[in-house]
Design an enzyme around this catalytic site. Structure first.
Site, PDB file in Angstrom:
ATOM      1  N   TRP A 103      59.601   2.622  -5.680  1.00 17.56           N
ATOM      2  CA  TRP A 103      59.330   3.591  -4.620  1.00 17.56           C
ATOM      3  C   TRP A 103      59.484   5.017  -5.122  1.00 17.56           C
ATOM      4  O   TRP A 103      58.713   5.905  -4.739  1.00 17.56           O
ATOM      5  CB  TRP A 103      60.212   3.308  -3.408  1.00 17.56           C
ATOM      6  N   ASP A 173      64.488   9.995   0.194  1.00 14.15           N
ATOM      7  CA  ASP A 173      63.796   8.882   0.840  1.00 14.15           C
ATOM      8  C   ASP A 173      64.862   7.836   1.147  1.00 14.15           C
ATOM      9  O   ASP A 173      65.369   7.168   0.253  1.00 14.15           O
ATOM     10  CB  ASP A 173      62.723   8.309  -0.092  1.00 14.15           C
ATOM     11  N   LYS A 197      62.928  -0.820   8.550  1.00 16.58           N
ATOM     12  CA  LYS A 197      63.970  -1.541   7.838  1.00 16.58           C
ATOM     13  C   LYS A 197      65.324  -1.439   8.547  1.00 16.58           C
ATOM     14  O   LYS A 197      66.006  -2.432   8.724  1.00 16.58           O
ATOM     15  CB  LYS A 197      64.089  -1.020   6.403  1.00 16.58           C
TER      16      LYS A 197
END
Length: 362
Positions: A103, A173, A197
């Site tokens: 990511w 993030d 999530k």
């Protein structure tokens, strides 16, 4: 109610049962208005109340002072990978990134499309997966920001402390570990997270930022991709993902009612320890993929000694009510995502299943 699955999906992921039950009760008639919240106007006083309350709840749980703004955007964290350099990376600056996995790499690659970038630090390229030491992070003087991925969902690694960047804005993030633990959120100029999530369902992306950091977006950036557009319009410039924001509201209330971030952190440490201890005490039958000092309390990654054993593990686990234990398609192996809403009992059941599987196959 039929027996609920042991849900270890990486995202969309488990939601608190109490939240699902309240949403079920209010689905057809939201607070006596004769309509579902999925049907009402986002300009209505009912939705504006949800919008404002959700923003304030998030700031409260993060312990942030005045001057921070919450935005509800769309397009997932992946759109933020582009919006950040589009809005913040000027010609005389560089975007600094810490490379910790898939990511972080996606965010770094997007930034390269818009300006100059700098690799501030990187995880090991071979061996067990890790988070770079804070002392290894180098931030150039002309950095527009330093970007970190607080938790790598695929790798199963997590920052346990964050760098002090001085005058350089820190961006995080936090898609897969936001609100999972206590931390000093005021160190960050901006935090962003896809909700699916640890905050709610897919469909909404949360941005929390210092208002002065994002208020002056370049005019050449398309209107919908300017942070200033959404700040000015309180996330109501266009039709928002109203139902997703509503569920985030319920999740935030659930976290607050259950003691806030300090309690979430203690619960997460206790329940993931069950699985990590099973891995560590297996005599090599199970092997963790992350170094112990970089292990995530949200995503436990591990492997067995052969592909055949892993296939048998997945097949048997599914037959026993476990969902989502197959590793990400890019790396394979096994992964258990243990977000806030995953109960202790699910992790205990997984640890017991792992011990039994080893006993029968070791």
């Amino acid at each position: 109610m039929t027996k609920r699955a042991y849900n270890f999906n990486a995202g969309p992921a488990a939601l608190p049962l109490e939240v699902l039950q309240q949403a079920q009760q209010e689905f057809v008639d939201f607070k006596g208005i004769g309509m579902s919240i999925m049907e009402i106007s986002h300009r209505s006083k009912e939705y504006e109340q949800v919008n404002g309350e959700t923003q304030q709840l998030l700031l409260e749980l993060l312990g942030l002072p005045s001057g921070y703004k919450v935005l509800f955007l769309q397009g997932g964290a992946s759109t933020q990978f582009a919006m950040i350099p589009m809005n913040l990376l000027t010609a005389d600056k560089v975007g600094a990134y810490v490379m910790t996995g898939s990511w972080a790499e996606k965010a770094y690659q997007e930034a390269q499309l818009f300006g100059e970038t700098f690799l501030a630090a990187s995880s090991n390229e071979s061996g067990p997966l890790n988070i770079p030491a804070l002392s290894d992070i180098r931030v150039p003087d002309n950095a527009a920001y330093l970007h970190v991925t607080s938790n790598e969902t695929i790798a199963g690694t997590q920052f346990h402390e964050f760098p002090d960047t001085g005058s350089v804005p820190l961006i995080g993030d936090m898609s897969s570990d936001i609100l999972s633990r206590s931390f000093d959120a005021s160190k960050f100029a901006m935090i962003y997270a896809g909700a699916q999530k640890n905050l709610g369902p897919s469909g909404v992306t949360v941005v929390v930022a210092r208002e002065d950091f994002l208020k002056d977006s370049p005019k050449h950036v398309p209107t919908m991709l300017r942070y200033s557009t959404h700040i000015k319009n309180d996330s109501l410039y266009n039709t928002p993902p109203a139902y997703s924001v509503y569920i985030v509201n319920l999740v935030l209330k659930w976290i607050k009612a259950n003691g806030g971030l300090s309690v979430m952190e203690q619960r997460n440490i206790e329940k993931t320890a069950l699985v990590y201890d099973t891995i560590d005490n297996s005599g090599g039958f199970y092997e963790g993929l992350a170094t112990k000092d970089s292990r995530s309390i949200m995503n436990i990654t591990f492997k067995l000694q052969s592909e055949e054993l892993e296939k048998a593990f997945i097949k048997e686990s599914e037959a026993n009510g476990f969902v989502g234990l197959k590793g990400h398609r890019s790396v394979g192996h096994l992964r258990a995502s243990t977000y806030n809403a995953v109960p202790y009992e699910s992790c205990k059941a997984l640890a017991d299943f792992m011990a039994d599987f080893q006993k029968r196959n070791g």
